[in-house]
Write an enzyme that holds these catalytic residues in place. Sequence first.
Site, PDB file in Angstrom:
ATOM      1  N   GLU A 191      -4.476  -7.522   2.595  1.00  0.00           N
ATOM      2  CA  GLU A 191      -3.927  -8.875   2.781  1.00  0.00           C
ATOM      3  C   GLU A 191      -2.460  -8.817   3.178  1.00  0.00           C
ATOM      4  O   GLU A 191      -2.007  -9.520   4.082  1.00  0.00           O
ATOM      5  CB  GLU A 191      -4.039  -9.694   1.493  1.00  0.00           C
ATOM      6  CG  GLU A 191      -5.457  -9.904   0.988  1.00  0.00           C
ATOM      7  CD  GLU A 191      -5.920  -8.825   0.016  1.00  0.00           C
ATOM      8  OE1 GLU A 191      -5.690  -7.632   0.275  1.00  0.00           O
ATOM      9  OE2 GLU A 191      -6.521  -9.194  -1.000  1.00  0.00           O
ATOM     10  N   ASN A 247      -6.381  -1.958   3.912  1.00  0.00           N
ATOM     11  CA  ASN A 247      -5.539  -1.263   2.935  1.00  0.00           C
ATOM     12  C   ASN A 247      -5.206   0.140   3.444  1.00  0.00           C
ATOM     13  O   ASN A 247      -6.008   0.799   4.109  1.00  0.00           O
ATOM     14  CB  ASN A 247      -6.151  -1.261   1.532  1.00  0.00           C
ATOM     15  CG  ASN A 247      -7.592  -0.795   1.456  1.00  0.00           C
ATOM     16  OD1 ASN A 247      -8.329  -0.851   2.428  1.00  0.00           O
ATOM     17  ND2 ASN A 247      -7.995  -0.343   0.294  1.00  0.00           N
TER      18      ASN A 247
HETATM   19  N1  THU Z   1      -6.923  -3.641  -2.477  1.00  0.00           N
HETATM   20  C1  THU Z   1      -6.731  -4.446  -1.393  1.00  0.00           C
HETATM   21  O1  THU Z   1      -6.526  -3.975  -0.274  1.00  0.00           O
HETATM   22  N2  THU Z   1      -6.767  -5.787  -1.586  1.00  0.00           N
HETATM   23  C2  THU Z   1      -7.028  -6.382  -2.780  1.00  0.00           C
HETATM   24  O2  THU Z   1      -7.006  -7.596  -2.869  1.00  0.00           O
HETATM   25  C3  THU Z   1      -7.324  -5.577  -3.971  1.00  0.00           C
HETATM   26  C4  THU Z   1      -7.160  -4.112  -3.817  1.00  0.00           C
HETATM   27  C5  THU Z   1      -6.905  -2.182  -2.278  1.00  0.00           C
HETATM   28  C6  THU Z   1      -5.794  -1.437  -2.950  1.00  0.00           C
HETATM   29  C7  THU Z   1      -6.362  -0.040  -3.041  1.00  0.00           C
HETATM   30  O3  THU Z   1      -6.129   0.627  -1.805  1.00  0.00           O
HETATM   31  C8  THU Z   1      -7.850  -0.279  -3.170  1.00  0.00           C
HETATM   32  O4  THU Z   1      -8.087  -1.616  -2.794  1.00  0.00           O
HETATM   33  C9  THU Z   1      -8.411  -0.026  -4.561  1.00  0.00           C
HETATM   34  O5  THU Z   1      -7.761  -0.758  -5.501  1.00  0.00           O
END
Ligand code: THU
Length: 128
Positions: free
Chosen positions: A57, A44
């Site tokens: 993802e 992320n």
């Molecule tokens: N996040 C992801 O990268 N994948 C997920 O499936 C759920 C949430 C990230 C988004 C944000 O940067 C952090 O997790 C907190 O929500």
Amino acid sequence: MESIFQELIDRALKARGSAYTPYSKFPVGAALLTEDEKIYTGCNIENTSLGLSICAERVAIFKAVSDGFRSFKAIAVICDNIAPCAPCGACRQVMMEFSPDMEVIMVNLQDNIKIKKAKELLPDVFKR
Ligand code: THU
């Protein structure tokens, strides 16, 4: 569990190390297996304009799609959560766009694992 799934989990954990999460402090890693068994990873990446942040993802999927791959067998997602790391709704929609049958391997740092197909995670998906 298939050994390639364990490799995806290992790669997702490594990718999590690159997460840019100064706002949430919640790093997530992903590793995507293409139909011809190439692995793409993602983490992320957040932004001070919070809505511009993107999940691990979608980074992995968009990297693969931009390289010409559109068909996927599996994706592993890992984060530090009580439950295995479940993809958000937006990422589920993106998975459904390309490979509804792909296996989604949800994992946490305690190695709790849950595996479901993308289409099971988003029944009655929007389609046109
Ligand atoms: N996040 C992801 O990268 N994948 C997920 O499936 C759920 C949430 C990230 C988004 C944000 O940067 C952090 O997790 C907190 O929500």
